[in-house]
Write an enzyme that holds these catalytic residues in place. Structure first.
Site, PDB file in Angstrom:
ATOM      1  N   HIS A  12       0.870  -1.188   0.000  1.00 33.75           N
ATOM      2  CA  HIS A  12       0.000   0.000   0.000  1.00 33.75           C
ATOM      3  C   HIS A  12       0.899   1.228   0.000  1.00 33.75           C
ATOM      4  O   HIS A  12       1.599   1.494   0.977  1.00 33.75           O
ATOM      5  CB  HIS A  12      -0.915   0.008   1.210  1.00 33.75           C
ATOM      6  CG  HIS A  12      -1.712   1.273   1.323  1.00 33.75           C
ATOM      7  ND1 HIS A  12      -2.473   1.759   0.285  1.00 33.75           N
ATOM      8  CD2 HIS A  12      -1.837   2.168   2.328  1.00 33.75           C
ATOM      9  CE1 HIS A  12      -3.038   2.892   0.656  1.00 33.75           C
ATOM     10  NE2 HIS A  12      -2.659   3.170   1.878  1.00 33.75           N
ATOM     11  N   ASP A  14       1.415   4.905   0.155  1.00 37.83           N
ATOM     12  CA  ASP A  14       1.135   6.316   0.423  1.00 37.83           C
ATOM     13  C   ASP A  14       2.262   7.125  -0.203  1.00 37.83           C
ATOM     14  O   ASP A  14       3.432   6.962   0.171  1.00 37.83           O
ATOM     15  CB  ASP A  14       1.096   6.579   1.926  1.00 37.83           C
ATOM     16  CG  ASP A  14       0.045   5.733   2.623  1.00 37.83           C
ATOM     17  OD1 ASP A  14      -1.143   5.914   2.326  1.00 37.83           O
ATOM     18  OD2 ASP A  14       0.427   4.889   3.453  1.00 37.83           O
ATOM     19  N   ASP A 124      -7.573   1.856   2.249  1.00 39.78           N
ATOM     20  CA  ASP A 124      -7.261   2.651   3.443  1.00 39.78           C
ATOM     21  C   ASP A 124      -8.009   3.970   3.470  1.00 39.78           C
ATOM     22  O   ASP A 124      -7.639   4.868   4.209  1.00 39.78           O
ATOM     23  CB  ASP A 124      -5.746   2.897   3.506  1.00 39.78           C
ATOM     24  CG  ASP A 124      -5.276   3.257   4.912  1.00 39.78           C
ATOM     25  OD1 ASP A 124      -6.015   2.984   5.867  1.00 39.78           O
ATOM     26  OD2 ASP A 124      -4.185   3.824   5.041  1.00 39.78           O
ATOM     27  N   HIS A 350      -5.419  10.072   0.782  1.00 48.58           N
ATOM     28  CA  HIS A 350      -5.997  10.340   2.106  1.00 48.58           C
ATOM     29  C   HIS A 350      -5.010  10.997   3.065  1.00 48.58           C
ATOM     30  O   HIS A 350      -5.412  11.871   3.843  1.00 48.58           O
ATOM     31  CB  HIS A 350      -6.568   9.052   2.715  1.00 48.58           C
ATOM     32  CG  HIS A 350      -5.649   7.886   2.676  1.00 48.58           C
ATOM     33  ND1 HIS A 350      -5.721   6.938   1.678  1.00 48.58           N
ATOM     34  CD2 HIS A 350      -4.631   7.508   3.472  1.00 48.58           C
ATOM     35  CE1 HIS A 350      -4.793   6.026   1.877  1.00 48.58           C
ATOM     36  NE2 HIS A 350      -4.109   6.347   2.949  1.00 48.58           N
TER      37      HIS A 350
END
Length: 895
Positions: A12, A14, A124, A350
């Site tokens: 994941h 980010d 997420d 996010h």
């Protein structure tokens, strides 16, 4: 039959979070290098899921451009699974159109490389938007995977009747408000349940005993999913060895290295009949309420305001103007707009738009906002230049100064159009700049007024003339600097139609209208029109009387300040502390700013004495990584004055009251809200969300422990019953709460000093020190005016566009509607040209849960129903909007 364990390798990613973007970026380069090497050396490695976002490919090739062929080879071989989105967004804090563009650009970028993974991937996101099922189905996606929003109960338990957002399985049906339904996959044990699988026997046995039991607790089939990765996780290079060991240790299971395409095909083929259904938005409503992360809507409010500004510039100004200008230019700036959208969307993950990263991340975001905004301005200015050359002004006297006003909002708009009108210019080629400046400055002072095309006097405010420097940048020669004499003209306009323009002119001479009517009395303490009477009490609160309904509201616009010992994710008021209220802090004073028959504006000035920060214990608790719920820190005893200046604006024939509040924030660790007690004791409220006006309960679930219940919004929140309602609009203020039986609390500012989550990351810039400016509104409405008040909130976010014109003959009428939409509950989100079929595209959604009539007309065209990818849906356009329908219309030129 063996149970089958599907192991999907992923990371994941980010792009930025607890380190600056480039720190994450360099680690991404290392990950991709390792993957390409692994693909070559391990033929048993099935594939790697590239986190559902194509921007990772751009980020990698920016540093390793020579690897493009190897990347393409890996995608062609199915080793690298990509798409379908451009980035992994926070869907609640970006606009409806931003969510669509993420899919439009994501599909386009994916198809440049290969085939997208047909999965709505939201591992997420801080909650999931209710219209996800309809949006996914409109792009051909039948499944979505998510990590938050639903509480897993377990295989052997029944879903509690009182809990609508829980599931006995990790698999479920997900139904949207329009009844669209897709397959929902919850990462019940998170998207790291198969991370770092041991390749040594003793460790592997302990690992799998636990992990298999965890997965089987929630799985509805014998297909078990193991996500081999987590945030920024390097690829597990010995995964094939680990899988081989698992197959030897557990003969009753089949462990395979797999991918989402194969897993989804298998699991959806074997779903049980008792599969549960969740409906609408999934925001962890049935949890203890502490980790819904909804307070990210108020972290670093300046980011949300910037985001709103740039979204409006692209969606509601640049694209509609460029669409109109195409009629005369024959060209549309697809590439420039794609660049602007990509730049903006890099701020939409996010951890970025939520304001929950380290300071360096958010400083870089401001640069991206500025870049995207400037591109949007350039596109709008070019479109206005093209339109201004062909709008006919021959009906105006030649000795006047014509100008056009365009409403690019998707609904009728009431407000003030503002333009700088040039009266005279002197080019630098004519003399020294200082001489030219003085000549213009010393010219005789003249009076001016505004007329429409029929020669009627239009109420307007014309400023005194000023002289300034400016320049032109011609398309075919060198720049031209000059001095110019200008006046500012403000015109009040009432319900100007959507996507329309009207031309006016500035003429010499006093307006022959004596301004005698006043909306202001009692030395600025009372503002009044035919519908409302607003009294500013000595304590600064407002008493508002609705004359037509004979309803009075007291203590409106009270400011509330509380301490905050939480973090960027979560608000936490210090225990045993009380809110500080502006109406308990002493007197206020007022100044009259504008007083005309059309508009009145008063400046309300108040001072609140509030603590300078939390006490010294907070910093120590942060350093010790004490969880926010258990902190003992209080507010400091030292107080300082917080000056609050609020412009209050009321227009004739309107129930909508506009507020602009400015503060110089020098206090830390606190939250400031504006309170609006509505006297509405109802069970539910409505708020503007993604392609939906969502209905939410005012009371929390039985499992909720958090003393607050923050919620997301975009343009408005509303309380109403069968007699009346109150709509609170906003600009970039995405957090509200319904409190105290009918009081709407709008968060203006929340200031904290740390990121939070899994460690201690100081974020001094999240204290938001310095000048802060907030725009919001209140509108009381009758029962049949609810949707009109919503449309007013939307229109308030889009300024009028103005442009001075030459005295000329032109092919476009001086007054025109580009297209006409007759639908009270259709909220328009886009007017643009499609990159894929060159059609004019109009998109929007039904605000209502009922079937509604809708008529859309554009002269010389026929309508086609498109999907969200702007492809022909092969369906007939019905004159009736279905409940909560998202509709995209393509206009095809008649042949």
């Amino acid at each position: 039959m063996k149970k089958k364990v599907y192991i999907i390798s992923h990371s994941h990613w980010d792009r930025e979070w607890y380190m600056a973007y480039e720190q994450h970026h360099m680690r991404l380069v290392e990950l991709m290098d390792d993957l390409l090497e692994l693909f070559e050396n391990d033929p048993e490695f099935n594939s790697f899921h590239l986190d559902g976002q194509t921007i990772i490919l751009d980020d990698y090739l920016q540093v390793r451009p020579e690897k493009r062929a190897l990347v393409q080879q890996a995608i062609d071989a199915g080793k690298l699974r990509i798409g379908p989105f451009y980035i992994l967004q926070d869907d609640f804090l970006i606009s409806s159109e931003s969510n669509v563009r993420n899919m439009l650009i994501g599909f386009e970028e994916t198809q440049k490389w290969g085939v997208p993974v047909m999965l709505g991937y939201f591992p997420d996101t801080f909650g999931n938007m209710g219209q996800t099922p309809q949006m996914m189905k409109q792009v051909g996606i039948e499944a979505a995977a998510f990590g938050r929003g639903v509480k897993p109960i377990g295989f052997d338990n029944q879903v509690l009747e009182a809990e609508n957002y829980s599931s006995q399985y990790s698999e479920m049906k997900w139904k949207g408000p329009d009844n669209s339904e897709i397959f929902g996959l919850l990462f019940a044990n998170w998207y790291s349940n198969g991370n770092e699988i041991p390749a040594e026997e003793q460790e592997a046995k302990a690992f799998w005993d636990q992990k298999l039991a965890d997965a089987e607790q929630y799985a509805s089939t014998e297909h078990l999913l193991m996500m081999n990765g987590v945030d920024h996780q390097p690829v597990q290079k010995d995964i094939s060895k680990a899988i081989a060991l698992a197959n030897r240790l557990y003969p009753d299971y089949e462990f395979i290295h797999s991918n989402f395409t194969d897993y989804l095909a298998a699991v959806t083929n074997d779903l049980p009949e008792d599969l549960g259904t969740v409906e609408g938005e999934l925001t962890s409503q049935e949890t203890d309420g502490w980790y819904t992360l909804a307070n990210t809507a108020s972290a670093r409010v300046y980011l949300k305001q910037w985001n709103t500004k740039v979204q409006r510039q692209l969606e509601n100004i640049a694209e509609p103007l460029a669409t109109m200008a195409y009629e005369v230019s024959g060209s549309y700036p697809h590439d420039q707009l794609d660049y602007a959208w990509k730049t903006l969307m890099q701020n939409h993950p996010h951890d970025s738009i939520c304001g929950c990263s380290v300071d360096s991340v958010h400083r870089e975001m401001i640069t991206r906002f500025e870049k995207a905004d400037e591109v949007g301005k350039f596109v709008a200015e070019e479109a206005m230049r093209q339109l201004s050359q062909v709008i006919d002004t021959s009906e105006f006297p030649e000795d006047t100064y014509p100008f056009v006003v365009i409403n690019t909002a998707g609904t009728a708009k009431t407000g003030e159009a503002v333009i700088e009108v040039e009266l005279e210019r002197k080019k630098f080629a004519e003399g020294l700049p200082e001489t030219l400046f003085k000549e213009l400055e010393d010219a005789p002072v003249k009076s001016y007024h505004v007329e429409n095309a029929q020669g009627e006097i239009i109420p307007a405010i014309v400023s005194e003339a000023t002289v300034r420097f400016d320049y032109d940048l011609p398309k075919d020669r060198f720049r031209i600097p000059y001095m110019e004499k200008v006046v500012n003209v403000t015109i009040p306009l009432e319900e100007m139609a959507a996507f329309s323009w009207e031309t006016f002119t500035l003429a010499e001479g006093e307006a022959p209208i004596a301004i005698t009517d006043s909306m202001v009395s009692d030395q600025g303490r009372v503002i009044e029109n035919e519908l409302l009477k607003i009294k500013i009490e000595e304590n600064g609160s407002l008493t508002v009387l609705d004359k037509k309904m004979d309803r009075q509201f007291e203590d409106m616009l009270v400011f509330e300040d509380t301490g905050d010992v939480g973090n960027e994710y979560i608000y936490k008021q210090p225990s045993d502390t009380a809110p500080i209220l502006s109406n308990q802090q002493g007197d206020s004073r007022v100044e009259i700013l504008v007083d005309t028959p059309e508009i009145a504006q008063i400046q309300l000035i108040q001072t609140m004495m509030i603590p300078v920060s939390a006490d010294e214990l907070l910093e120590r608790e942060q350093q010790m990584v004490v969880e926010f719920r258990y902190r003992k820190a209080k507010r400091a005893k030292e107080l300082k004055p917080l000056l609050i200046e609020t412009k209050i604006t009321l227009r004739k024939n309107s129930r909508k009251i506009d507020f602009e509040t400015t503060i110089d924030n020098q206090m830390k660790d606190h939250r400031l809200r504006a309170l609006f007690p509505t006297k509405l004791h109802v069970e539910h409220h409505e708020a503007d969300s993604i392609f939906e006006v969502v209905t939410r309960p005012n009371k929390v679930s039985a499992s909720w422990e958090n003393p607050t219940n923050p919620q997301h919004q975009h343009a408005f929140v509303n309380l109403h019953d069968e007699n009346y309602g109150v709509t609170i609009g906003n600009y970039g203020l995405n957090e509200y709460e319904i409190v105290d039986a009918g009081q709407i609390a709008l968060t203006l500012l929340r200031c904290v000093g740390e990121l939070g989550d899994w460690g201690y990351f100081p974020t001094p810039e999240a204290q938001c020190l310095g000048q802060q400016h907030f725009q919001y509104s209140m509108e009381i409405h009758e029962p049949n005016e609810k949707f009109a008040s919503y449309q007013h909130a939307y229109a308030a976010q889009v300024p009028f566009t103005t442009q001075q014109l030459a005295n000329q003959q032109g092919e476009l009428s001086s007054k025109n509607n580009y297209l006409e939409v007759d639908a009270k509950t259709f909220a328009i989100t886009a007017l643009k040209r499609s990159k894929f079929n060159d059609k004019v595209v109009l998109r929007g959604f039904n605000l209502s849960g009922n079937e509604e009539e809708m008529v859309v007309q554009k002269p010389g065209t026929t309508n086609r129903l498109l999907n969200l990818l702007e492809k022909d849906s092969k369906q007939t356009i019905e004159p009736t909007l279905m409940p909560y329908e998202i509709r995209t219309i393509g206009f095809e030129e008649e042949k």
